[in-house]
Write a protein that holds these residues in place. Structure first.
Motif, PDB file in Angstrom:
ATOM      1  N   GLY A 145      -2.539   2.481  -4.737  1.00  0.00           N
ATOM      2  CA  GLY A 145      -2.053   3.847  -4.632  1.00  0.00           C
ATOM      3  C   GLY A 145      -3.108   4.854  -5.046  1.00  0.00           C
ATOM      4  N   ASP A 146      -2.801   6.121  -4.814  1.00  0.00           N
ATOM      5  CA  ASP A 146      -3.720   7.195  -5.216  1.00  0.00           C
ATOM      6  C   ASP A 146      -3.082   8.126  -6.237  1.00  0.00           C
ATOM      7  N   SER A 147      -1.835   7.848  -6.628  1.00  0.00           N
ATOM      8  CA  SER A 147      -1.119   8.727  -7.551  1.00  0.00           C
ATOM      9  C   SER A 147      -0.563   7.923  -8.727  1.00  0.00           C
ATOM     10  N   LEU A 148      -0.349   8.620  -9.819  1.00  0.00           N
ATOM     11  CA  LEU A 148       0.234   7.967 -10.991  1.00  0.00           C
ATOM     12  C   LEU A 148       1.567   7.320 -10.664  1.00  0.00           C
ATOM     13  N   ARG A 149       2.338   7.992  -9.814  1.00  0.00           N
ATOM     14  CA  ARG A 149       3.680   7.465  -9.523  1.00  0.00           C
ATOM     15  C   ARG A 149       3.606   6.112  -8.822  1.00  0.00           C
ATOM     16  N   ASP A 150       2.524   5.882  -8.066  1.00  0.00           N
ATOM     17  CA  ASP A 150       2.351   4.566  -7.431  1.00  0.00           C
ATOM     18  C   ASP A 150       2.119   3.496  -8.497  1.00  0.00           C
ATOM     19  N   LEU A 151       1.289   3.861  -9.469  1.00  0.00           N
ATOM     20  CA  LEU A 151       0.957   2.912 -10.529  1.00  0.00           C
ATOM     21  C   LEU A 151       2.180   2.608 -11.377  1.00  0.00           C
TER      22      LEU A 151
ATOM     23  N   LEU B 133       0.829  -1.201   0.000  1.00  0.00           N
ATOM     24  CA  LEU B 133       0.000   0.000   0.000  1.00  0.00           C
ATOM     25  C   LEU B 133       0.863   1.251   0.000  1.00  0.00           C
ATOM     26  N   ASP B 134       0.427   2.249  -0.758  1.00  0.00           N
ATOM     27  CA  ASP B 134       0.918   3.596  -0.527  1.00  0.00           C
ATOM     28  C   ASP B 134       0.340   4.028   0.822  1.00  0.00           C
ATOM     29  N   ARG B 135       0.914   5.042   1.433  1.00  0.00           N
ATOM     30  CA  ARG B 135       0.401   5.458   2.743  1.00  0.00           C
ATOM     31  C   ARG B 135      -0.563   6.645   2.615  1.00  0.00           C
ATOM     32  N   ASP B 136      -0.003   7.832   2.312  1.00  0.00           N
ATOM     33  CA  ASP B 136      -0.825   9.049   2.305  1.00  0.00           C
ATOM     34  C   ASP B 136      -1.849   8.998   1.178  1.00  0.00           C
ATOM     35  N   GLY B 137      -3.109   9.170   1.535  1.00  0.00           N
ATOM     36  CA  GLY B 137      -4.170   9.134   0.544  1.00  0.00           C
ATOM     37  C   GLY B 137      -4.755   7.747   0.335  1.00  0.00           C
ATOM     38  N   VAL B 138      -4.125   6.740   0.934  1.00  0.00           N
ATOM     39  CA  VAL B 138      -4.645   5.372   0.847  1.00  0.00           C
ATOM     40  C   VAL B 138      -5.030   4.884   2.251  1.00  0.00           C
TER      41      VAL B 138
HETATM   42 MG   LIG Z   1      -0.396   8.814  -1.893  1.00  0.00          MG
END
Ligand SMILES: [Mg+2]
Ligand SMILES: [Zn+2]
Length: 180
Positions: A125-131, A6-11
């Motif tokens: 994730g919640d951001s493109l960079r996570d994907l 998991l990403d943290r912030d926003g997830v």
């Molecule tokens: Mg995030």
């Protein structure tokens, strides 16, 4: 092993454009901790991969990050859940490090930690960079609408192609557990 990253912030917790700088500012998104506990009960190990450039930008100290993660562990324990491993990048973008997402360094750290492969491992994730980071290691990216998720969707970036979208972590986990 069955691993979810998991990403943290926003997830897991509410994000802020002004960074999450203290344990006080670390506030779980409703349902996210229970969702992690459900993953644990279903036999999943949950790890976190998080960009924390606020450290490199001088906005908070590593000790503050430790305090946030202690709070996360405490709140999760109350729900019967656990994040097993947290990999984070403390660098500012200018450092041009190998770990800051969209680079895959954090995910590779997690793979090394567990001596496991990341092929098809769900990465939420919640951001493109996570994907992008997920794709770079052959993992399976999932997007949530919480945090920066709506903004990410609004970009209509080609990186969104084929990525399933969920309202929040709770819904993403429902889906993962139904599949399993
Ligand atoms: Mg995030
Ligand atoms: Zn880094």
């Amino acid at each position: 092993m069955r691993l979810v990253i998991l990403d943290r912030d926003g997830v897991i917790n509410e994000d802020s454009d002004h960074y999450i700088k203290s344990a006080d500012e670390f506030r779980p998104i409703p349902g996210s901790l229970a969702a992690i506990a459900r993953l644990n009960r279903a036999g999943y190990t949950v790890a976190v991969a998080s960009n924390q450039s606020g450290i490199g930008r001088g906005l908070f100290e590593p000790a503050a990050l430790e305090a946030m993660h202690a709070k996360l562990a405490r709140l999760l324990a109350a729900e019967g859940g656990r994040v097993d491993h947290i990999a984070y990048c403390p660098h500012a973008p200018e450092a041009n490090c190998a770990c800051r997402k969209p680079r895959p360094g954090l995910l590779q750290q997690i793979a090394r930690h567990y001596a496991t492969e990341l092929r098809d491992v769900p990465v939420v994730g919640d951001s493109l960079r996570d994907l992008e980071a997920a794709r770079a290691v052959g993992a399976r990216p999932l997007l949530v609408r919480t945090g920066k998720g709506e903004r990410t969707l609004a970009t209509a970036d080609e990186g969104l192609a084929g990525v399933p979208v969920y309202a929040d972590l709770a819904e993403a986990v429902d889906h993962l557990l139904r599949q399993a």
